[in-house]
Design an enzyme around this catalytic site. Structure first.
Site, PDB file in Angstrom:
ATOM      1  CD  GLU A   1       9.047   0.187  10.437  1.00 25.30           C
ATOM      2  OE1 GLU A   1       8.597  -0.144  11.923  1.00 25.30           O
ATOM      3  OE2 GLU A   1       9.957  -0.049  10.232  1.00 25.30           O
TER       4      GLU A   1
ATOM      5  CB  ALA B   1      15.619   7.338  -0.973  1.00 25.42           C
TER       6      ALA B   1
ATOM      7  N   GLY C   1       1.163  -1.353  -0.115  1.00 28.35           N
ATOM      8  CA  GLY C   1       0.431  -0.056  -0.426  1.00 28.35           C
ATOM      9  C   GLY C   1       0.971   0.886  -0.152  1.00 28.35           C
ATOM     10  CD  GLN C   2       5.237  -0.236   0.559  1.00 25.25           C
ATOM     11  OE1 GLN C   2       4.208  -0.537  -0.265  1.00 25.25           O
ATOM     12  NE2 GLN C   2       6.215  -1.467   0.631  1.00 25.25           N
ATOM     13  N   GLY C   3       3.417   1.755  -1.961  1.00 24.47           N
ATOM     14  CA  GLY C   3       3.675   2.684  -2.980  1.00 24.47           C
ATOM     15  C   GLY C   3       5.235   2.424  -3.595  1.00 24.47           C
TER      16      GLY C   3
END
Lengths: 304, 169, 796
Positions: free
Chosen positions: C739, C734, C487-489
Site C-alpha cells: 500500500e 521482510a 496481483g502483487q505476487g
C-alpha cells in the site's frame, strides 16, 4: 448485456436498406460501427424494433480520392481513413484528429459518418469536417440530397437527417493551394478522453477556417474569427483580436468535464497555439501532424 | 426475437452458434463458446479487457453484436498458438501483468500494434495500448515488454510517427 | 545468515503462464452449468429516503423469473467491525445505489427486464452529503440506532449523533507546546472520495445445496473473513462454519475494494433462497462505482508548531472522514489514521481527533493506503509550508524530524527498525534535489516536491495466518495458504519462502488461490501484512516439515538431527559428508530399514502466526497503553514536474520512491508495487475525482468520466529504491510494502506544483483546470471560499 429486444437486418444493397428504413420508420436504427449505438442499447437509451446493419452494403465501405475530392463511405472506419495514403498525404488533419479520438480498438470499428451522426457536441470529426467544408450525401425514399457540414448539426444529438434517410458518405474537397492545418483537443489527461474543448484551424494563402467542438450545443464554425485572421492586421494583432472574439462565437457551459471558466480560458490558448502551429506548418517548420499542441507545444520553441 | 445461426472461425476452428440479435459478441464468446480470456470490465468500450482480434483488427467485443460477427474470423489469446509468442514471453519476463485481468486484451492490442509497426518507439507503444486499462502495473513493465519485442525486429525505434508538418499543396 | 538461494531472487511469477495464456480463471469464468441463475439488483435512486412500499407482483409474472426478494426476506444485520448494514434496505435507504430488492431469473436478460418492473415507492428525506452538515446539532440522524449496534471494543461511537467512531490520540501537551513554538501554521486540506477501479468488477456465485452446504465462489481478498461474516449473518439458518465454503480463484485486482464483505452478502443470502441452484450476482461497472466500498473523503484541519531550528514541537490534527452510509469497515480506516496521523515524524506533543462521520454517500471502506493516503496530502503539504516559513530546506526539515527506531509512537509504543534517513538521502540524490531542471520549452515551469510516508497494517490484535504444506512422491510440494493473490505476487513470494527453507526450487512448489475447505486459515489479504504474517506461517510450516524429515532420517540412520541439513532437494549430514538422501526417495514412501520395514511416511508441515504482542486496549481518551500496530514501513518519495502555465497541465518527468521493506523477498515484485502504487496515487492527485450531484447521486460512475491512468499518463521515469533494514519478527526480515507506494504520490505533486508555479492547492485533485485558474488568480475553490487561509499567531 442488452435486454431490449429487436430484430436485425443486414441488407446487401442501399436500396434494400432504404426500403427497410421506410418500412420501420423511427423504430429502426442504422448500425455501422456500433461503438455508440451498442452502449446506448445496453443503457436502454434507445429501444429500436430493428437494427439495419449497413456493413453488408459494399459500396458504403469505399474510400476514394479522385479529382481532389475525398469520398468517405458511411462504412469507412476511422482506422481505414487514417491508413489511407491519400488521407495521410492530402488530409493530415484527419490523422491528427484521429490520433486523439478514442483508441485503436474503437477506431477499428467506429466510422467517420457514425461519429457525426451521433452528433454529440464533443464529436471530434465535427470541427475537422467543418473546416474542410465537407458535404454529406444522403439518400431516402424521396431520393438523394446533399447536406453541407455547415447545415448538418441542429443541436445536441440532433442532425438535419430526416426520418427514412441514410447518410451514404461524405465528400471532402482538398483545399486549393498551399495550406496547413491543426487540430487541438483539450482533454483531462493524455489518454483517451472526450473533448473538454476542441478547435480545428485550416489555412491557405487565401482562406482561414476555424471550428470549435464542445463549447456550444453543436460543433461550430467561427466566421468572425476567420474574418479577423484573414484581415490585413499584423498576425500578432489579428490573433489577439481573434482571441477576443471567441466569446462571440462560442457558449461554453460548466459540466462534468470542465467548468465554463476553464473552457473559456483555454479556447484562447488553443486558438493561439493552433494558429501559430498552422503558421509554422505553412512555413515548413511546424511539428509533425499528430501532436496535441496542448500537451506538446513546440511552435513557440521554434521561434514562431 | 428471431434466433439466428451464425458461423465464425474462432481461433482457427469454424464454429456455429445460435444467437439472438441482442446477444453481445463478448457474452456469446464467453457463455456459448467457452472462450474465457476476453473479460467483462466495463461493458461500454472504455477498458479494453474484452479486446479480441476480429478479422485481424482489435475490437471491443462488448461493443459488437454477435450477429454482426457472422462470417468473421476471431482470434483471442487462446488462439495465439500452443507455444508462447515472443510477446507473451516478454510479458512473462518483464512481469508485465499483476492481477492478469487486462493481460489477454493487452497482449492482443500489442500484437496488432507490432503487426502494423514492428519497431514502435515508446511513445508509439504507449499510444498503441492507451485504450487498454491496467490498474496494477503502472504500465511501465508492459511498455518494457513490448519494447523488448520491438527491438528484436529489424531496426530500432523509428522516432515520432509521421513526417514533419510541411505545408500541403 | 547463510547465502540464500531463493529469497531475494527475482523468481519468475508462478502465476505468470496462466495469466498470459488466458488460462487463468476468475470467478466469472467458472462454469456452473445450465441450472445457473442470475440476479439483478434493484437499487435506490435516492440518497436518503423511507421505503413506503415495494410491489414485486409484476416482476414475478415475467416468464423465467424464479424469485423476487426484498428486505423482508432477510431482516439480518451484518458488518465486519460494526454491524450497521442490512443485506437489503429495510425501512429506509441511506445512499443512492443501495440494494432494495433482487430478481432471480433464468437469464441475465430476463432478470434485467423484470427488475425494471419492481415498483418501489419512497418518501424522500433530506440527504446529509458532507461532514460539516453531518456534524451540525440539527443534522438528521442517519443511524438513529447507532448506540445499539454491536461493534469491536476499540470503536467509540457517539450516540444520537452522526459520529460512528472517534479515535483520540494524546501525547504530551499539544496546547502548551503550541504556545512555546516559534511558528505555528494552521490550515485545512480536503481530499475527495476515490474509487478502486479494479478492472474486474465484483462477482459472486452462491450455491446452497439440498444437503445444506453453502458454497460461494467469490472475487475476494478475504475468503475466511467472508465465511465468518456469512456464518454470523445467516446464523438463523443454523449453518456451521464447516458447512460454508468460500472459494476464491484469481481476482482481477483488489486494492482493498474486495476486502471484507460488501456486495458479496447478496450472493450468500440469495443462494439460500433458491436452494439447489447456483445464483450469480455480478456488478456492472456502474454498480462497482456506486455500491462497493469507496475511499472516504477527508477534511483535515492541521495545526503544527515548530521551533526556529526546525524542530517540530506540537501537532493538532483533526480528521473528519466522510465515511458514508455504512461504516462497518470504514470506521477502522478512521481508527488507523487516528493512531498515526503524525506521519513518520518525532512529535513530542500530539493531539489527534479522527472522526468517522456518517453521510448519505456510498459506504466508505478500505482502499490501498487505508487512511494514510488521505492524511499525508495535508500533512506533507503543511510540512513544506512550515519549512518555507522558517526558511529551511524542506528535505532538511524532514530529515531533522524524521522518526527513528526506538522513538515513542503517538500511542506510546516504540518505533520498530527502519532507516528513514537513508530513504530521504537516497531519494534526494536520485531526484536531484536542489537542482532546478531546465524547462523543455517556453511557457512551462519546472519544480520538485518531496514527501515522507509511513504506514502500519491495521489489524485486530488477533489477526492470524497459517499454512499447510505436503510433499508429493517426486519431492515436489503443494503449499496451501489463504492469503490472496491479488496481483502483487503473493503466491510467488510464499513459494520462495518455502523454497528457501526446504532447499528446493520454486518451480517444484505449487501454491494456489484459497479455498476455505482445503487451505489453512488467513484473516484477510489487506494491510500489506501477508508477506509478513503469512510468510511467517509458511516458514513455520516448512520448518515443521523439515523437522519431520530430520526425525525420520535420524530414526532410520541414527544421525544426530543437529547435524542434518537440506541442500538441493536432499537431506545431508555435516557429520557424514558422503550421506545424501533425495526427498523423492522418502517423503511419501518412507525409508526402508535393513529389516525390510519402512519408517516415516508422507511429510506434512503446518505453521501459524499471530502477532502476540499486540493489543487494542489503549485508553479511549488518549490511546495510550495499548499496542495496536505491529510495525510501520517507512519511506520517502519525490517528484520532478513540468507545469504548463497556460493550460495548468502537469507533466510528471520523474518520481523516485525509497521504501524500507526489511527484506525484498523478490525485488522485481517490490519494484512492481512501487511503480503500480505510484501511478495509482498520481491519478488521485492529478485527475481522479468522484463527483456527486446535490442529491447525492454519483455523476461519473464509469471510465468515460472517472479517468484512471492510461499508458500515456505515466511519468517518464519511475525510480524505485529498495532499502533493507530487517524487521526482526518478519520472514527473512521482510515487512509490508504494497500500500505504501501510493501514499506519497499526492503530496509530492502538490509540493512540486507549488515549487514550479507558486500555487498552493489544498484540495485534491490538482486538476489542470484548478492549477490554470489558480495561476490566473480566478479560481474560487469551493472548499476555501472564506479568507484567512493561514496564520502565524505566535510571532515573537
Amino acid at each position: 448485456m442488452i435486454s431490449t429486444e429487436f430484430e436485425y437486418a443486414r441488407p446487401k444493397t442501399l436500396r434494400e436498406a432504404v426500403r427497410l428504413l421506410g418500412r420501420h420508420g423511427k423504430s429502426a436504427r442504422i448500425l455501422a460501427g456500433g461503438t455508440d449505438l451498442i452502449g446506448w442499447l445496453r443503457d436502454d437509451l434507445v429501444k429500436p424494433d430493428i437494427l439495419i446493419d449497413i456493413k453488408g452494403i459494399g459500396s458504403l465501405g469505399k474510400l476514394s480520392f479522385r479529382q481532389n475530392m475525398l469520398r468517405i463511405g458511411a462504412g469507412v472506419t476511422i482506422t481505414e481513413l487514417t491508413e489511407s495514403r491519400a488521407v495521410r498525404t492530402h488530409f493530415p488533419l484527419f490523422v491528427e484528429m484521429a490520433g486523439m479520438l478514442a483508441c485503436t480498438g474503437i477506431r477499428n470499428r467506429a466510422t467517420v459518418v457514425g461519429n457525426i451522426c451521433s452528433a454529440v457536441p464533443c464529436c471530434d470529426n465535427g470541427p475537422v469536417l467543418m473546416v474542410y467544408e465537407a458535404v454529406l450525401q444522403v439518400t431516402g425514399q424521396e431520393g438523394d440530397r446533399e447536406i453541407p457540414m455547415s447545415e448538418w448539426f441542429k443541436g445536441p444529438r440532433q442532425t438535419a437527417l430526416r426520418p427514412g434517410e441514410i447518410v451514404t458518405g461524405v465528400t471532402v474537397p482538398k483545399p486549393a493551394g498551399r495550406h496547413a492545418a491543426c487540430f487541438a483537443k483539450l482533454k483531462r489527461y493524455r489518454g483517451e478522453d472526450l473533448a473538454q474543448a476542441s478547435v480545428a484551424v485550416l489555412r491557405s494563402d487565401s482562406i482561414c477556417r476555424v471550428a470549435f467542438g464542445s463549447v456550444a450545443p453543436t460543433p461550430v464554425r467561427a466566421p468572425n474569427i476567420e474574418r479577423i485572421l484573414t484581415s490585413r492586421m499584423p498576425p500578432e494583432a489579428a490573433l489577439e483580436a481573434a482571441i477576443d472574439a471567441i466569446p462571440k462565437e462560442t457558449s461554453p457551459i460548466t459540466d462534468l468535464r470542465s467548468s465554463k471558466e476553464y473552457r473559456g480560458r483555454m479556447l484562447g490558448v488553443m486558438l493561439e497555439r493552433a494558429v501559430k502551429t498552422v503558421a509554422s506548418r505553412l512555413e515548413g517548420s511546424g511539428p509533425a501532424y499528430g501532436v496535441n499542441v496542448l500537451d506538446d507545444y513546440t511552435a513557440d520553441a521554434e521561434g514562431k | 426475437m428471431k434466433k439466428h445461426e451464425i458461423t465464425m472461425k474462432v481461433n482457427g476452428e469454424v464454429r456455429s452458434v445460435i444467437v439472438e440479435p441482442n446477444d453481445v459478441l463478448l457474452d456469446v464468446l464467453r457463455e456459448k463458446l467457452g472462450i474465457k480470456s476476453p473479460k467483462i470490465g466495463c461493458e461500454r468500450g472504455d477498458c479494453g479487457a474484452c479486446t479480441i482480434l476480429l478479422n485481424g483488427r482489435t475490437v471491443r467485443s462488448c461493443l459488437v453484436l454477435a450477429i454482426e460477427a457472422d462470417g468473421c474470423e476471431i482470434v483471442t489469446v487462446e488462439g495465439l498458438g500452443e507455444t508462447l509468442t515472443p510477446l507473451q514471453q516478454a510479458f512473462l519476463d518483464n512481469n508485465a501483468f499483476q492481477c492478469g485481468f487486462c493481460a489477454p486484451g493487452m497482449i492482443l492490442t500489442a500484437t496488432e500494434l507490432l503487426q502494423k509497426n514492428p519497431t514502435p518507439d515508446d511513445d508509439e507503444i504507449k499510444e498503441g495500448i492507451s485504450g487498454n486499462l491496467c490498474r496494477c502495473t503502472g504500465y511501465q513493465p508492459i511498455v518494457d515488454a513490448i519494447r523488448t519485442v520491438s527491438r528484436s525486429g529489424k531496426s530500432g525505434g523509428r522516432g515520432k510517427s509521421g513526417r514533419s508538418g510541411r505545408p500541403h499543396e | 545468515m547463510n547465502k540464500m538461494h531463493y529469497v531475494g531472487q527475482n523468481e519468475v511469477r508462478i502465476d505468470g503462464l496462466e495469466k498470459i495464456t488466458g488460462a487463468a480463471r476468475y470467478v466469472d469464468d467458472l462454469e456452473f452449468g445450465p441450472n445457473l441463475l442470475h440476479a439483478e439488483i434493484v437499487a435506490s435512486p435516492y440518497a436518503h429516503a423511507l421505503i413506503t412500499s415495494i410491489d414485486t407482483s409484476e416482476a414475478e409474472k415475467v416468464p423465467g423469473v424464479v424469485k423476487v426478494l426484498t428486505g423482508k426476506d432477510f431482516p439480518y444485520k451484518f458488518g465486519l467491525y460494526m454491524k450497521d448494514r442490512y443485506i437489503f434496505a429495510q425501512d429506509r435507504v441511506r445512499f443512492a445505489g443501495e440494494q432494495v430488492a433482487a430478481v432471480i431469473a433464468r437469464s441475465p436478460k430476463i432478470a434485467k427486464q423484470a427488475a425494471q418492473k419492481v415498483k418501489v415507492t419512497y418518501e424522500e428525506l433530506t440527504p446529509v452529503l458532507d461532514v460539516d452538515n453531518a456534524l451540525k446539532p440539527t443534522a438528521k440522524l442517519i443511524h438513529p440506532e447507532l448506540g445499539a449496534y454491536p461493534r469491536v471494543p476499540w470503536f467509540f461511537p457517539k450516540e444520537r449523533t452522526n459520529i460512528a467512531h472517534w479515535r483520540k490520540t494524546r501525547k504530551g501537551d499539544a496546547e502548551a507546546a503550541m504556545r512555546e513554538a516559534d511558528v505555528v501554521l494552521e490550515d485545512v486540506y480536503v481530499v475527495p472520495r476515490y474509487a478502486h477501479c479494479a478492472i474486474e468488477p465484483h462477482v459472486i456465485v452462491g450455491l446452497y445445496d439440498l444437503a445444506g452446504r453453502l458454497t460461494l465462489w467469490s472475487a475476494s481478498q478475504s475468503p475466511f473473513t467472508q465465511r465468518n461474516v456469512f456464518a454470523e449473518t445467516l446464523a438463523s439458518l443454523g449453518l456451521s462454519h464447516k458447512d460454508i465454503r468460500v472459494v476464491t480463484p484469481y481476482i482481477g485486482g483488489g486494492f482493498g475494494g474486495k476486502a471484507g464483505v460488501s456486495m458479496e452478502i447478496l450472493g450468500a443470502a440469495l443462494a439460500t433462497a433458491v436452494r439447489g441452484s447456483p445464483v450469480k450476482v455480478r456488478w456492472t461497472r456502474e454498480q462497482e462505482f456506486c455500491n462497493t466500498y469507496q475511499r472516504q473523503g477527508l477534511t483535515a484541519k492541521l495545526k503544527m508548531g515548530v521551533k526556529r531550528d526546525g524542530t517540530i514541537v506540537a501537532l493538532e490534527h483533526t480528521l473528519h472522514f466522510d465515511a458514508g452510509a455504512y461504516v462497518e469497515y470504514g470506521a477502522n480506516v478512521v481508527n488507523a489514521a487516528g493512531l498515526s496521523a503524525t506521519g513518520p515524524y518525532r512529535v513530542p506533543n500530539v493531539k489527534i481527533d479522527s472522526l468517522c462521520i456518517y453521510t448519505n454517500l456510498p459506504p466508505g471502506g478500505p482502499y490501498r493506503g487505508f487512511g494514510y493516503s488521505e492524511f499525508h496530502f495535508g500533512l506533507e503539504s503543511h510540512i513544506d509550508r512550515l519549512a518555507e516559513m522558517i526558511g529551511m530546506d524542506p528535505v532538511a526539515f524532514r530529515r531533522h524530524n524524521a522518526i527513528r527506531e526506538g522513538d515513542t509512537l503517538p500511542y506510546g509504543a516504540e518505533m520498530n527498525p527502519g532507516n528513514l534517513v537513508e530513504a530521504i538521502d537516497r531519494v534526494a540524490a536520485d531526484i536531484g534535489w536542489g537542482k532546478k531542471e531546465t524547462p523543455s520549452r517556453p511557457g512551462v515551469s519546472t519544480g520538485k516536491g518531496f514527501s515522507l510516508f509511513w504506514k502500519s497494517p491495521a489489524m485486530p490484535p488477533n489477526a492470524a495466518s497459517s499454512a499447510f504444506l505436503k510433499f508429493n512422491e517426486d519431492g515436489s510440494v503443494n503449499l496451501m495458504v489463504s492469503g490472496m493473490e491479488i496481483g502483487q505476487g503473493f503466491l510467488t513470494v510464499m513459494a520462495q519462502i518455502a523454497a528457501e527453507e526446504l532447499a528446493l526450487p520454486v518451480s517444484k512448489i505449487r501454491v494456489e488461490t484459497p479455498d476455505t475447505d482445503r487451505n489453512a486459515y488467513e484473516w484477510q489479504t489487506v494491510g500489506s501484512h501477508v508477506t509478513w504474517g503469512c510468510g511467517n506461517a509458511v516458514r513455520a510450516a516448512a520448518r515443521e516439515a523439515r523437522e519431520k524429515m530430520f526425525d525420520v532420517v535420524h530414526r532410520a540412520y541414527g544421525f544426530d538431527p543437529a547435524d542434518l541439513y537440506l541442500e538441493n532437494e536432499h537431506v545431508k549430514s555435516r557429520a557424514k559428508p558422503d550421506f545424501t538422501l533425495a526427498y523423492r526417495d522418502f517423503v511419501i514412501s518412507g525409508i526402508q530399514t535393513p529389516h525390510g520395514n519402512f519408517l516415516g511416511g508422507p511429510v506434512l508441515g503446518s505453521g501459524m502466526f499471530m502477532p502476540e504482542f499486540t493489543s487494542a486496549t489503549g485508553d479511549p481518551e488518549t490511546s495510550q497503553g495499548g499496542h495496536p500496530n505491529v510495525h510501520y514501513t517507512v519511506g520517502a518519495a519525490a517528484a520532478s514536474v513540468e507545469v504548463d502555465r497556460a493550460t495548468g497541465k502537469v507533466r510528471v518527468l520523474k518520481t523516485s520512491l525509497a521504501v524500507d521493506v526489511g527484506k525484498a523477498i523478490n525485488p522485481d515484485l517490490v519494484n512492481g508495487q512501487v511503480v503500480g502504487g505510484m501511478v495509482q496515487g498520481l491519478a488521485t492527485v492529478l485527475y481522479e475525482d468522484m463527483k456527486f450531484d446535490e442529491r447525492g447521486k454519483l455523476l461519473n460512475p464509469n471510465f468515460t468520466d472517472y479517468k484512471i491512468p492510461t499508458a500515456r499518463d505515466i511519468p517518464d521515469v519511475v525510480s524505485p529504491i529498495i532499502i533493507e533494514t530487517p524487521q526482526p519478527d518478519g520472514p527473512f526480515g521482510a515487512r509490508g510494502v504494497g500500500e505504501h507506494t501510493m501514499i506519497p504520490s499526492a503530496p509530492i505533486i502538490a509540493n512540486a506544483v507549488n515549487d514550479a508555479v507558486g500555487v498552493r492547492i489544498k484540495s485534491m485533485p490538482l486538476t489542470a483546470e484548478k492549477i490554470a485558474l489558480e495561476i490566473a488568480g480566478t479560481y474560487a475553490d469551493p472548499h476555501f471560499t472564506t479568507g484567512g487561509r493561514c496564520k502565524m499567531p505566535t510571532e515573537n
